[in-house]
Structure formats: C-alpha cells, structure tokens
Design a protein around this motif. Structure first.
Motif, short mmCIF file in Angstrom:
data_model
loop_
_atom_site.label_atom_id
_atom_site.label_comp_id
_atom_site.label_asym_id
_atom_site.label_seq_id
_atom_site.Cartn_x
_atom_site.Cartn_y
_atom_site.Cartn_z
N PRO A 1 0.91 -1.30 0.13
CA PRO A 1 -0.04 -0.06 -0.12
C PRO A 1 1.00 1.36 -0.14
O PRO A 1 2.08 1.06 0.13
CB PRO A 1 -1.00 -0.17 1.44
N ALA A 2 0.25 2.37 -0.16
CA ALA A 2 0.97 3.64 -0.24
C ALA A 2 1.49 4.02 1.20
O ALA A 2 0.92 3.61 2.26
CB ALA A 2 -0.17 4.68 -0.77
N ARG A 3 2.28 4.95 1.12
CA ARG A 3 2.86 5.30 2.51
C ARG A 3 1.97 6.14 3.43
O ARG A 3 1.88 5.94 4.52
CB ARG A 3 4.15 6.33 2.37
N ASN A 4 0.97 6.64 2.67
CA ASN A 4 -0.13 7.33 3.68
C ASN A 4 -1.35 6.30 3.82
O ASN A 4 -2.30 6.94 4.15
CB ASN A 4 -0.56 8.78 2.88
N ALA A 5 -1.21 5.17 3.63
CA ALA A 5 -2.33 4.18 3.97
C ALA A 5 -2.58 4.29 5.32
O ALA A 5 -1.93 4.33 6.32
CB ALA A 5 -1.96 3.00 3.30
N SER A 6 -3.83 3.88 5.77
CA SER A 6 -4.58 3.68 6.62
C SER A 6 -3.96 2.65 7.71
O SER A 6 -3.31 1.68 6.92
CB SER A 6 -6.09 3.62 6.81
N PRO A 7 -3.82 2.68 8.94
CA PRO A 7 -3.52 1.48 9.61
C PRO A 7 -4.31 0.07 9.56
O PRO A 7 -3.65 -0.94 9.46
CB PRO A 7 -3.62 1.91 11.27
N GLU A 8 -5.27 0.32 9.10
CA GLU A 8 -6.06 -1.01 8.80
C GLU A 8 -5.50 -1.48 7.38
O GLU A 8 -5.59 -2.68 7.36
CB GLU A 8 -7.65 -0.77 8.40
N GLN A 9 -5.07 -0.66 6.44
CA GLN A 9 -4.66 -1.16 5.10
C GLN A 9 -3.34 -1.81 5.52
O GLN A 9 -2.88 -2.96 4.72
CB GLN A 9 -4.60 -0.01 4.18
N GLN A 10 -2.45 -1.25 6.32
CA GLN A 10 -1.16 -1.85 6.70
C GLN A 10 -1.45 -3.02 7.29
O GLN A 10 -0.53 -4.04 7.09
CB GLN A 10 -0.45 -0.68 7.64
N GLN A 11 -2.41 -3.27 8.18
CA GLN A 11 -2.54 -4.52 8.82
C GLN A 11 -3.03 -5.54 7.81
O GLN A 11 -2.54 -6.74 7.92
CB GLN A 11 -3.44 -4.56 9.93
N GLN A 12 -3.72 -5.39 6.97
CA GLN A 12 -4.33 -6.21 5.92
C GLN A 12 -3.02 -6.61 5.04
O GLN A 12 -3.10 -7.79 4.64
CB GLN A 12 -5.37 -5.85 4.87
N TYR A 13 -2.30 -5.61 4.59
CA TYR A 13 -1.16 -6.02 4.11
C TYR A 13 -0.20 -7.08 4.46
O TYR A 13 0.11 -7.66 3.98
CB TYR A 13 -0.23 -4.75 3.45
#
Length: 446
Positions: free
Chosen positions: A136-148
C-alpha cells in the motif's frame, strides 16, 4: 489446446502467443479465441498435470514411493502492469552483492519416472504461481497496513509449498491406485523449516538440506512425573561437527549419479530432533563428505562442498535417502529447459488468469513430452559428421524436440537431402553454395 501444446514444443522463434499462432499456420486468422482460451479459464491445468502424475506412477513398482522434488523459480518480466510481477532477489547474483530482478515467482513439483531404457528422469506434475500482495501507499490507513501484513504472511513461499504438498497428498488419497503409495518430497534449504516439518500430511516423508550449524538434540531419556513433557534430550553434535568427528567412521554407499554409479562417504545419526523447527518430529541426519574430482587426467585433486540432509523418517535406508536427494537435481534441469528451450514466460499476457494459465500449459506440454519419451524406447536422429558416433545415455530435451519436429514435418518435406551425406575424396573441395536470392544491392542499382 492440443494445437497450443504442440506449438509450444516445436515453435522456432519466441514462444509468444503470436509465435504459437504462426507455428500453427493461423497467422492470418482471428486470434481472439486463442487469447480467450487463457483469459476465460478454459484450461484445467490440474487435469493436465493429473494425467502426467498418473503416467509417472505407472513406471514405479507397486511398493515404491512416489519421489517428488519441489523448488521455486523466477520468470523474468519487464512489464509493470502484469499481475504478480515485482522485484525479486536474483539467485544468480554473487554472494557478496545481492541483485534484484523483476519477474514472477512460481513453485514447481517434479515427479520421478523410470524410463524404458533403465534411467530415471524428473517430470513436472504441478506449476503454481506465487505472487506477493501489492504494497500500500505510504499514507495508507493502519487497517490497510494490517491487511497487507496479513496477506504478505499468507503469501509466504513456504505456505504455498505446504499447500501444494497437501494438495498432492489429497490427490493420491482420492486415487484408488495410489492411495497406499508413500509420498517422498525432496527440497532444498528454503523449504526445510518448521512450516513444512510440523505440518506434513500423513504417509509423507520430507528430505531436505539444513544448515551446517543447526542445533540438534537427542531424544529425551525419561519424562518427569509432573509438568510438561520434555521434547529434547542432550545436545547432539552439529552437522559440521559430525562431519569432523573422528570417533564416528564414514560409511560407503553406492548411488547412481547421472549415467554412472558413484561411491559416497556418509555419516548417519538419529533419531534426532531439531530445535523449534521440527518440534516433536523425529529426524535422521545424513552427512555427505565432499566428493573429489579432477579437471583433467593427472591434475590436482579438488573437492566439492559437503552436504547435510535431514529426513523425517528415521527408519529410511541410507541408500534410499541419498538416492532420492541425488534425483532432486533434475528439477534444476527442468527449469533450465523450460526457460531456454520452451520459452516459459515469454508470452505477453496481462490478464490475471492468463498469467497463471499460459505458463502452466507450457510446462504441461513439457511434462507430456518427457512422459512420452520415458514410455517409449527412442533413438536420436543421426548425428552430423563432426559429432562422435557414441549415443548419449539419456536423450536431452533438445533431442526430443528434434524428434518431434521430424515426426510432424518429415512428410511435408519433398526435396531429398541425400547430397548432404556425400563422401567426396580428401583432395576434392566441397562445392560452393550458390544462393538463389539476389542481393539488395542489385535491386538498389536497378
């Protein structure tokens, strides 16, 4: 699909879809159906590989285990919009400088086949893409980071390897003719870890390489009346320590290496347990001393590197363990032939289904070619005069493709080529070739 299978083997140029259509004589026809063959999921790769696996089982004895080698490889791709393509570590980079290349990662399983001429060969029976999720992009949300992170852990190459082994074991269990057949999986150091060692299906044995400094332990001698059960006993010597231990003598074991039988010096220790990696799994350690070789007759004796293997079956004989690991090298030969001779990965497709289906169909064509060669007692075409008359022990993939081209195209060639085999005298020069086509300079001057 049959036309594509044959064209994948006899294509003379790049193995793109355009090249396959040109080989089939469909250069001036509508090619949309050929692309939809892959993008609309009209190819059942599992059924193709299943037929190859059943053909491989027919060459084995009734009580012989099915030996399968598993490894991963990278198909280099330069397109940035192809699903599953990303930067991967180049396995050909030197150890002092890691390089990265863009490509797709695949996991392949190759099964052992006994040929009609008495030799053995590994043929592919499974080919699965191993893509990684998009970061994901650097400014992605914490939820997107956890999904990744969760998707990245699920896409681990060891998880996919375990899934393919379990799928193969399930296919054997569903086959009445192979339900009781033992499965023996041979891997390199990448797959020799806790993910596979702790989750192997029943009636399956894993043979793999381990580190020379791996921590091993003997079985516990006794258990306490209360508390947790002990998994490990006294510390066992490391594989490198066992190699240099003078108290344990080497055993000489004979195994087939290519077309010749070689003597190996080995040491065996077991049953053992590996710290964290194996858990309660009993293991057998096999240490292979370096083999000596000479570059030429009378030159200095050189040595290769030692090998350290573990096996999840402590009762497996030393000769069977060693021979199974020596057969694993054929999967590396499969990768080389698939990339250099069959052009796996050269097809320029971007559909997510086509990215998986097209290389799988090409690998299935390669497997069918090797299976047909294993079941038939073939002879290579006559060698040219500059080649020695001695025939190879096992026909190479290039020789098999030439035989296939000869069977397909020999009837279409009307002009005889007997003058190429003429035997002129030693003092007679060969006749110079006079080309029929005029040069471009002649037409430019005209």
């Amino acid at each position: 699909m049959r036309a594509h299978l044959l064209a994948q083997l006899v294509c003379l140029g790049r193995h793109t879809l355009t090249g396959l259509l040109t080989t089939n004589g469909q250069l001036h026809r509508d090619w949309s159906a050929d692309y939809r063959l892959y993008s609309r999921q009209r190819i059942d790769a599992a059924a193709l590989f299943g037929s190859i696996r059943r053909g491989a089982q027919q060459s084995l004895a009734q009580e012989e285990a099915l030996t399968v080698a598993m490894d991963d490889s990278i198909l280099r791709k330069s397109g940035r919009h192809i699903p599953g393509v990303g930067y991967r570590r180049d396995p050909l980079s030197p150890p002092f400088h890691v390089n990265f290349v863009r490509g797709m990662r695949f996991v392949q399983l190759s099964a052992l086949v006994h040929q009609a001429d008495g030799f053995c060969r590994m043929i592919p029976i499974d080919f699965q893409q191993a893509p990684l999720p998009v970061r994901p992009a650097r400014n992605a949300s914490p939820e997107q980071q956890q999904q990744y992170k969760a998707a990245l852990a699920a896409a681990n190459i060891n998880c996919l390897g375990l899934e393919r082994v379990q799928t193969l074991r399930q296919q054997l269990n569903e086959d009445p003719a192979a339900r009781a057949r033992h499965l023996r999986v041979v891997v390199d150091g990448r797959f020799t870890n806790a993910k596979l060692l702790k989750n192997l299906p029943a009636n399956t044995t894993l043979i793999g390489r381990i580190r020379r400094d791996a921590k091993l332990f003997l079985l516990p001698q006794g258990q306490a009346a209360t508390g947790r059960k002990r998994l490990y006993g006294q510390a066992a010597p490391t594989p490198e320590g066992l190699l240099s231990d003078p108290s344990l003598e080497f055993q000489r074991v004979q195994a087939q290496l290519g077309a010749r039988n070689c003597q190996f010096r080995v040491k065996v220790l077991g049953p053992l347990r590996a710290l964290q990696a194996g858990g309660s799994q009993n293991l057998q350690l096999l240490v292979i001393a370096p083999l000596g070789y000479r570059l030429r007759k009378g030159s200095k004796l050189l040595y290769r590197q030692p090998a350290f293997l573990i096996c999840t079956d402590p009762t497996l004989s030393i000769q069977a363990l060693l021979q199974s690991y020596l057969w694993r090298w054929d999967i590396e030969v499969n990768f080389r032939d698939q990339k250099t001779l069959l052009g796996i990965g050269e097809a320029q497709v971007r559909n997510p289904h086509s990215v998986q289906a097209q290389p799988a169909l090409a690998v299935a064509a390669y497997g069918l070619l090797l299976l047909a060669a294993a079941q038939a007692n073939l002879k290579a075409l006559s060698h040219p005069k500059w080649r020695p008359d001695s025939e190879p022990k096992r026909l190479s993939t290039a020789s098999l493709i030439n035989l296939l081209r000869h069977e397909l195209w020999n009837a279409s060639i009307k002009e005889p080529f007997t003058h190429f085999r003429s035997d002129p005298s030693d003092d007679h020069n060969p006749q110079k070739l006079q080309p029929l086509l005029r040069s471009a300079l002649f037409y430019a001057a005209a």
